[in-house]
Enzyme design. Sequence first.
Site, short mmCIF file in Angstrom:
data_model
loop_
_atom_site.label_atom_id
_atom_site.label_comp_id
_atom_site.label_asym_id
_atom_site.label_seq_id
_atom_site.Cartn_x
_atom_site.Cartn_y
_atom_site.Cartn_z
N PHE A 128 -21.18 21.04 -0.99
CA PHE A 128 -21.78 19.86 -1.56
C PHE A 128 -22.71 19.11 -0.62
O PHE A 128 -22.63 19.19 0.64
CB PHE A 128 -20.50 18.94 -1.91
CG PHE A 128 -20.91 17.50 -2.71
CD1 PHE A 128 -20.83 17.72 -4.17
CD2 PHE A 128 -21.16 16.37 -2.00
CE1 PHE A 128 -21.11 16.53 -4.86
CE2 PHE A 128 -21.52 15.31 -2.81
CZ PHE A 128 -21.68 15.51 -4.20
N ASP A 197 -12.55 20.56 2.49
CA ASP A 197 -12.96 19.45 1.89
C ASP A 197 -12.20 19.68 0.36
O ASP A 197 -12.33 20.81 -0.22
CB ASP A 197 -14.43 19.22 1.51
CG ASP A 197 -14.67 18.08 0.75
OD1 ASP A 197 -13.79 17.57 -0.05
OD2 ASP A 197 -15.91 17.62 0.90
N TYR A 222 -11.54 9.37 -6.23
CA TYR A 222 -11.90 8.83 -7.48
C TYR A 222 -12.06 10.07 -8.51
O TYR A 222 -12.38 9.93 -9.77
CB TYR A 222 -13.30 8.16 -7.56
CG TYR A 222 -14.09 9.07 -6.74
CD1 TYR A 222 -15.13 9.84 -7.13
CD2 TYR A 222 -14.57 8.45 -5.28
CE1 TYR A 222 -15.84 10.47 -6.41
CE2 TYR A 222 -15.57 8.84 -4.68
CZ TYR A 222 -16.19 10.19 -5.32
OH TYR A 222 -17.31 10.56 -4.67
N LYS A 223 -11.87 11.43 -8.15
CA LYS A 223 -11.94 12.31 -9.08
C LYS A 223 -10.58 12.71 -9.80
O LYS A 223 -10.24 11.93 -10.49
CB LYS A 223 -12.50 13.66 -8.18
CG LYS A 223 -14.11 13.35 -7.83
CD LYS A 223 -14.55 14.45 -6.89
CE LYS A 223 -15.87 14.07 -6.46
NZ LYS A 223 -16.39 15.00 -5.40
N ARG A 371 -21.32 21.31 -16.76
CA ARG A 371 -20.00 21.30 -16.09
C ARG A 371 -18.83 20.61 -16.79
O ARG A 371 -19.37 19.29 -17.00
CB ARG A 371 -20.31 20.68 -14.53
CG ARG A 371 -19.31 21.20 -13.53
CD ARG A 371 -19.56 20.40 -12.15
NE ARG A 371 -19.50 19.05 -12.14
CZ ARG A 371 -19.29 18.33 -11.00
NH1 ARG A 371 -18.98 18.84 -10.01
NH2 ARG A 371 -19.46 17.11 -11.13
C1 LIG Z 1 -17.57 14.43 -4.87
C2 LIG Z 1 -17.89 15.09 -3.29
C3 LIG Z 1 -18.05 14.30 -2.18
C4 LIG Z 1 -18.25 13.04 -2.19
O1 LIG Z 1 -18.34 12.24 -1.08
P1 LIG Z 1 -18.29 10.90 -1.33
O2 LIG Z 1 -18.58 10.27 0.30
O3 LIG Z 1 -17.02 10.42 -1.81
O4 LIG Z 1 -19.42 10.29 -1.82
C5 LIG Z 1 -18.08 14.95 -1.10
N1 LIG Z 1 -17.75 16.34 -0.96
C6 LIG Z 1 -17.70 17.08 -1.95
C7 LIG Z 1 -17.32 18.45 -2.07
C8 LIG Z 1 -17.52 16.44 -3.27
O5 LIG Z 1 -17.32 17.08 -4.43
#
Ligand SMILES: *Cc1c(COP(=O)(O)O)cnc(C)c1O
Length: 412
Positions: A128, A197, A222-223, A371
Site C-alpha cells: 500500500f 500490516d 475503519y475497515k 474491488r
Molecule cells: C488502508 C490502509 C492503510 C491506511 O493507512 P492510514 O494511515 O489509516 O491512512 C495503510 N496500509 C494498508 C495496507 C491499508 O490497506
Amino acid sequence: MTPPSMFDNLAALDAADSLRGKRALFHIPDGLTYLDGNSLGCLPLSAQKRGNQVIGGEWGDGLIRSWLAADWLTLSQRVGDRIGRLIGSAAGQIVAGDSTSINLHKMLHSALDLRPNRSTILTDQGNFPTDLYIIDGVAKQRGKWVRKLPPSEILASINETVAVIVLTHVDYKSAAIYDMEEITAQAHANGALVIWDLAHTAGAVPCDLDRCQVDFAIGCGYKYLNGGPGAPAFLYVARSHQSHARQPLQGWFGHKTPFDFSSAFDPAAGIVRFLCGTPSVIALSVLDGALDVFEGVEMAALREKSDSMVAEFLTLYDTYLEPEGFVLISERDSRRRGSHVAFSHRNGYEIMRALADRGVIGDFRAPDVLRFGFAPLYNQFSEIGVLVASILEIMHSGAWKQPDYAVRQAIT
Ligand SMILES: *Cc1c(COP(=O)(O)O)cnc(C)c1O
C-alpha cells in the site's frame, strides 16, 4: 439475461447463514448494496449509541472527571485488547490510537533500533502506498536501504543483511495473502524482525500473531473493524520486545508517570510506552462500541462465510462476467485470498461510477481495478446477485458510456 435460479440459490444460502442475524446490528441504508466494507465499514448501531454516550454523557456532563469516572486513561489498552481477540494476541500487547501510517513509523523505528547493524528494510513493491512512503521516509532518516520486491521473491530474499521485513498480510488490491507463519519463521531464522500490516485482515481474516511469534503489527480501525471514518488504528508489540523496544514519538502518554509532570522521559512498562499524546477519546469510544458486533463471533465463522461468498461470486463471475472482458486479479484459491475480490476492465472506472448510480458500491483502484469487499457480518449472499446483475445490465445497455462517468473524481 440472468436466470432467476441464480437468485434462488443465493436466497437459500442467506436462509442457511449462521451469521444472518448480525446484519440487524448495523445501519444499512435502504436500497444500498454496500460492498466496500474493506475501505470504510458500515455503522454498527452499538457504535452510534456509544458515540452519543461519550459525547453527551462522558464529555458533556462528566467533563474532566471522566478521565477517571469513565476510565478514559486506559481506553487505548482496553480497545487494543478487544482487537487482540480477533487477531490472535493475548492481552497487553496492543494499543489503539493514531493512524496506521503513524504506527508504522513508530514500529519501524522500534525494529531498526533492535537491529542496529543491519542495512536493509525488505518490503513488497506493491505494498500500500502509505506503507512504501513511510518506509522510504524512515530509511532516509536512518540511512537504510529499502529492497522492494514482488511477492514471489520475498521469502528467498530474507538474509542476514535484513533488519526488518514490512508486509501487508492481505494485499489491498488483489487480496492475496502472505503466509504469516512461514515468513515470520524465515525472518527469525535469519535474525530479522517482521512488521505485519493487518489493514485488510483484522475483522475479516483470522490470524494468530502470538502463535506465529510476530514481532510487530499495525492495522486500521475503519475497515472491517467498522470504527468509522478515520477511526483510531492499532499497533501490536510482542511482549518479548516490550521491555527493551523504544519508539521515536516519546510523548507523555507513553511516560511511566505522566501526571508527575517530570521533565525527563521515562517510558512506561509494557505496551503503554508505544502511546504518544492524548488519545482521541470520542473516536476510541466509537471504535469500542463498534467492536461489540464481534462479541460471541468466532473468526473461523466469519472466514467461512467470507470464503463461500467469494466462491459464489466467482462461479457467477466465470459464467457472466468473464465473457464481458473482465480479467480476474484475485487468487482463486481461497486459502490464498482475503475477503475482497478484484478484477480489471479497461473501462473499470466508468463501470464503477455507473454501479454507484445504481446503489451498488465498491471501489476503483488505478489504473483499471474494480474491488468489492464482502464483510461477512453484514453482507448477504443475495447482494452478490445484485452486483453481478447490475454489472451485466451496465455492460449490455452500454450505460457506462455516459460521458460524465469518464471524468475522474478526487476519491475513487
Ligand atoms: C488502508 C490502509 C492503510 C491506511 O493507512 P492510514 O494511515 O489509516 O491512512 C495503510 N496500509 C494498508 C495496507 C491499508 O490497506
